[in-house]
Scaffold this motif. Structure first.
Motif, mmCIF file in Angstrom:
data_model
loop_
_atom_site.group_PDB
_atom_site.id
_atom_site.type_symbol
_atom_site.label_atom_id
_atom_site.label_comp_id
_atom_site.label_asym_id
_atom_site.label_seq_id
_atom_site.Cartn_x
_atom_site.Cartn_y
_atom_site.Cartn_z
ATOM 1 N N PRO A 91 14.282 -23.910 25.921
ATOM 2 C CA PRO A 91 13.157 -24.759 25.511
ATOM 3 C C PRO A 91 11.894 -23.960 25.184
ATOM 4 C CG PRO A 91 13.965 -25.301 27.743
ATOM 5 C CD PRO A 91 14.514 -23.963 27.361
ATOM 6 N N GLY A 92 10.867 -24.722 24.849
ATOM 7 C CA GLY A 92 9.583 -24.116 24.517
ATOM 8 C C GLY A 92 8.666 -23.996 25.719
ATOM 9 N N GLY A 93 7.571 -23.319 25.501
ATOM 10 C CA GLY A 93 6.585 -23.113 26.555
ATOM 11 C C GLY A 93 5.976 -21.733 26.452
ATOM 12 N N PHE A 94 5.652 -21.187 27.598
ATOM 13 C CA PHE A 94 4.974 -19.889 27.633
ATOM 14 C C PHE A 94 5.591 -19.060 28.752
ATOM 15 C CE2 PHE A 94 2.292 -23.170 26.019
ATOM 16 C CZ PHE A 94 1.766 -22.624 24.864
ATOM 17 N N SER A 95 6.871 -18.711 28.589
ATOM 18 C CA SER A 95 7.563 -18.014 29.664
ATOM 19 C C SER A 95 6.815 -16.738 30.038
ATOM 20 C CB SER A 95 9.000 -17.679 29.240
ATOM 21 O OG SER A 95 9.009 -16.895 28.079
ATOM 22 N N PHE A 96 6.687 -16.535 31.338
ATOM 23 C CA PHE A 96 5.999 -15.353 31.882
ATOM 24 C C PHE A 96 4.609 -15.186 31.267
ATOM 25 C CE2 PHE A 96 10.492 -14.750 32.539
ATOM 26 C CZ PHE A 96 10.561 -14.357 33.869
ATOM 27 N N GLY A 97 3.970 -16.322 30.977
ATOM 28 C CA GLY A 97 2.589 -16.276 30.498
ATOM 29 C C GLY A 97 2.413 -15.584 29.163
ATOM 30 N N ASP A 98 3.493 -15.457 28.385
ATOM 31 C CA ASP A 98 3.414 -14.718 27.120
ATOM 32 C C ASP A 98 2.958 -13.267 27.337
ATOM 33 O OD1 ASP A 98 4.372 -16.748 25.521
ATOM 34 O OD2 ASP A 98 2.419 -17.317 24.692
ATOM 35 N N TYR A 99 3.113 -12.749 28.556
ATOM 36 C CA TYR A 99 2.689 -11.372 28.827
ATOM 37 C C TYR A 99 3.486 -10.402 27.952
ATOM 38 C CZ TYR A 99 0.236 -12.966 33.044
ATOM 39 O OH TYR A 99 -0.604 -13.581 33.932
ATOM 40 N N LEU A 100 2.860 -9.319 27.601
ATOM 41 C CA LEU A 100 3.389 -8.241 26.748
ATOM 42 C C LEU A 100 3.554 -8.735 25.312
ATOM 43 C CD1 LEU A 100 4.220 -5.276 26.671
ATOM 44 C CD2 LEU A 100 6.570 -5.989 27.139
ATOM 45 N N ARG A 101 4.556 -9.559 25.047
ATOM 46 C CA ARG A 101 4.726 -10.266 23.770
ATOM 47 C C ARG A 101 5.408 -11.576 24.103
ATOM 48 N NH1 ARG A 101 6.872 -5.290 23.209
ATOM 49 N NH2 ARG A 101 8.927 -6.215 23.467
ATOM 50 N N CYS A 102 5.226 -12.593 23.267
ATOM 51 C CA CYS A 102 5.851 -13.883 23.550
ATOM 52 C C CYS A 102 7.364 -13.714 23.684
ATOM 53 C CB CYS A 102 5.566 -14.871 22.429
ATOM 54 S SG CYS A 102 3.834 -15.248 22.258
ATOM 55 N N GLY A 103 7.900 -14.121 24.817
ATOM 56 C CA GLY A 103 9.354 -14.080 25.008
ATOM 57 C C GLY A 103 9.892 -12.730 25.446
ATOM 58 N N ILE A 107 9.420 -10.723 28.140
ATOM 59 C CA ILE A 107 9.882 -10.557 29.521
ATOM 60 C C ILE A 107 11.107 -11.449 29.752
ATOM 61 C CG2 ILE A 107 9.207 -10.654 31.957
ATOM 62 C CD1 ILE A 107 7.495 -8.680 30.449
ATOM 63 N N ALA A 108 11.026 -12.681 29.255
ATOM 64 C CA ALA A 108 12.150 -13.610 29.422
ATOM 65 C C ALA A 108 13.424 -13.041 28.807
ATOM 66 C CB ALA A 108 11.822 -14.952 28.778
ATOM 67 N N ALA A 109 13.271 -12.381 27.659
ATOM 68 C CA ALA A 109 14.447 -11.863 26.947
ATOM 69 C C ALA A 109 15.192 -10.829 27.787
ATOM 70 C CB ALA A 109 14.028 -11.256 25.615
ATOM 71 N N ARG A 110 14.495 -10.200 28.729
ATOM 72 C CA ARG A 110 15.120 -9.166 29.582
ATOM 73 C C ARG A 110 15.518 -9.725 30.939
ATOM 74 N NH1 ARG A 110 12.098 -7.952 25.032
ATOM 75 N NH2 ARG A 110 12.647 -5.902 24.257
ATOM 76 N N SER A 111 15.448 -11.028 31.135
ATOM 77 C CA SER A 111 15.798 -11.613 32.436
ATOM 78 C C SER A 111 17.318 -11.749 32.544
ATOM 79 C CB SER A 111 15.112 -12.967 32.612
ATOM 80 O OG SER A 111 15.572 -13.860 31.626
ATOM 81 N N PRO A 112 17.838 -11.787 33.780
ATOM 82 C CA PRO A 112 19.303 -11.844 33.964
ATOM 83 C C PRO A 112 19.954 -13.000 33.210
ATOM 84 C CG PRO A 112 18.221 -11.393 36.043
ATOM 85 C CD PRO A 112 17.128 -11.667 35.060
ATOM 86 N N VAL A 113 19.319 -14.172 33.195
ATOM 87 C CA VAL A 113 19.967 -15.318 32.562
ATOM 88 C C VAL A 113 20.176 -15.083 31.069
ATOM 89 C CG1 VAL A 113 17.872 -16.649 32.000
ATOM 90 C CG2 VAL A 113 20.007 -17.839 32.503
ATOM 91 N N MET A 114 19.327 -14.279 30.455
ATOM 92 C CA MET A 114 19.491 -14.049 29.022
ATOM 93 C C MET A 114 20.676 -13.138 28.723
ATOM 94 S SD MET A 114 17.747 -16.020 27.256
ATOM 95 C CE MET A 114 18.190 -15.264 25.687
ATOM 96 N N ARG A 115 21.018 -12.292 29.696
ATOM 97 C CA ARG A 115 22.246 -11.500 29.507
ATOM 98 C C ARG A 115 23.446 -12.441 29.522
ATOM 99 N NH1 ARG A 115 19.286 -7.456 32.194
ATOM 100 N NH2 ARG A 115 19.922 -8.074 34.296
ATOM 101 N N ALA A 116 23.366 -13.449 30.393
ATOM 102 C CA ALA A 116 24.453 -14.440 30.455
ATOM 103 C C ALA A 116 24.502 -15.264 29.165
ATOM 104 C CB ALA A 116 24.261 -15.340 31.672
ATOM 105 N N VAL A 117 23.329 -15.599 28.613
ATOM 106 C CA VAL A 117 23.288 -16.342 27.347
ATOM 107 C C VAL A 117 23.910 -15.501 26.234
ATOM 108 C CG1 VAL A 117 21.752 -17.273 25.558
ATOM 109 C CG2 VAL A 117 21.290 -17.756 27.970
ATOM 110 N N ALA A 118 23.591 -14.209 26.221
ATOM 111 C CA ALA A 118 24.133 -13.323 25.179
ATOM 112 C C ALA A 118 25.655 -13.249 25.276
ATOM 113 C CB ALA A 118 23.519 -11.927 25.298
ATOM 114 N N GLU A 119 26.172 -13.212 26.511
ATOM 115 C CA GLU A 119 27.634 -13.173 26.686
ATOM 116 C C GLU A 119 28.277 -14.451 26.156
ATOM 117 O OE1 GLU A 119 28.316 -12.438 30.828
ATOM 118 O OE2 GLU A 119 27.328 -10.466 30.739
ATOM 119 N N LYS A 120 27.648 -15.597 26.463
ATOM 120 C CA LYS A 120 28.176 -16.877 25.979
ATOM 121 C C LYS A 120 28.101 -16.939 24.449
ATOM 122 C CE LYS A 120 29.191 -19.300 29.745
ATOM 123 N NZ LYS A 120 30.562 -19.784 29.990
#
Lengths: 80, 222
Positions: free
Chosen positions: B48-60, B62-75
């Protein structure tokens, strides 16, 4: 301990609306002769190591994996 | 049809997405948290939308490097359908699941309004419920939706029909190159778009132009 500075800048040709806004604001403050302004980021990073060669390899990996988005940004590593 | 919604700190459109998927699929989606390393067997994963991790560094970023995103990439690699909306699109781009980058709006302003979208490719699993080049309404709300890709990448995705949605009728709200609002991966199972189709799915929203996207992805009849 090694202290490093990573500088991340936008690649040439990538539109930088924030830099453009700063450029206009500087002109508005009366600073004449200001050319293009490009905004970037600086990261000061401490590494628990004395091996600068390895540190440089590690820092570049950090840039590629997280600190820079290499689609739009360049980075450089220096030691301070 | 089973769905899952990715939850990350700082997202704020997760409940909208959950409500939309519940109404359209008939079942409440599973939710997966940022630290989860496994995602249940589902047909569609939504970020979904929002401001994951406060948009810190660049939008998305930090979230892109979170464990769940590795699982999303596998799926995604296994062919599970994935849709990222707004911050979800930014996360998919930062995770390398979609090409290009999303930059600060050219106006430097946060935009929250309705735009017109052209369905630039109606031959995807997500857009099969639309007519080719159909113009639909869709809300947007973002500060960093200015799509950018280098010339080679842009030529490739345009040539391969991977631009799925374009801002139409002069409504480009962010300066996106080629009016790009949404793109799909080369396998056709990962879609990212800045507009919010989940916010236009029923009469109470003032229209249902976004509904066909989820119906198409889930294979449910309109």
């Amino acid at each position: 301990m090694i202290k490093a500075r990573v500088t991340v800048t936008l690649k040439n040709g990538v539109l930088d609306p924030q830099g453009k806004a700063i450029e206009h604001a500087l002109g508005g403050l009366g600073f004449g002769g200001v050319g293009q302004v490009r905004q970037g980021k600086v990261f000061d990073i401490e590494l628990d190591s004395t091996d600068k060669a390895q540190a440089e390899i590690d820092l570049k990996a950090m840039c590629d994996k997280l600190l820079a988005n290499t689609v739009i940004e360049n980075y450089s590593v220096s030691f301070v | 049809m089973k769905t899952a919604v990715v939850l990350l700190p700082g997202l704020n459109r997760d409940r909208d997405m959950i409500a939309a998927l519940t109404k359209i699929s008939g079942t409440a989606p599973a939710t997966v948290w940022q630290t989860d390393t496994e995602i249940p067997d589902v047909d569609l994963i939504a970020i979904p939308g929002g401001f994951s991790f406060g948009d810190y560094l660049r939008c998305g970023a930090i979230a892109a490097r979170s464990p769940v995103m590795r699982a999303v990439a596998e799926k995604a690699a296994k062919g599970v359908m994935v849709v990222g909306v707004c911050n979800g699109f930014q996360i998919l781009v930062e995770a390398g699941l979609l090409p290009g980058a999303l930059m600060r709006n050219a106006s430097l302003k946060f935009v929250c309004r309705e735009v017109k979208l052209q369905v630039a490719n109606a031959n995807t699993a997500f857009t099969r419920g639309y007519q080719p080049n159909q113009i639909i309404r869709c809300p947007v709300a973002h500060h960093d939706g200015n799509y950018f890709a280098d010339a080679d990448t842009l030529a490739r995705i345009e040539g391969e029909g991977r631009v799925v949605f374009r801002y139409a009728e002069g409504t480009n709200p962010n300066g996106s190159i080629n009016d790009i609002a949404g793109i799909i991966n080369d396998k056709g199972n990962v879609l990212g778009l800045m507009p919010h189709p989940e916010n236009l799915i029923e009469a109470a929203h003032g229209g249902n132009d976004g509904r066909a996207l989820f119906e198409g992805a889930l294979g449910v009849a309109a």
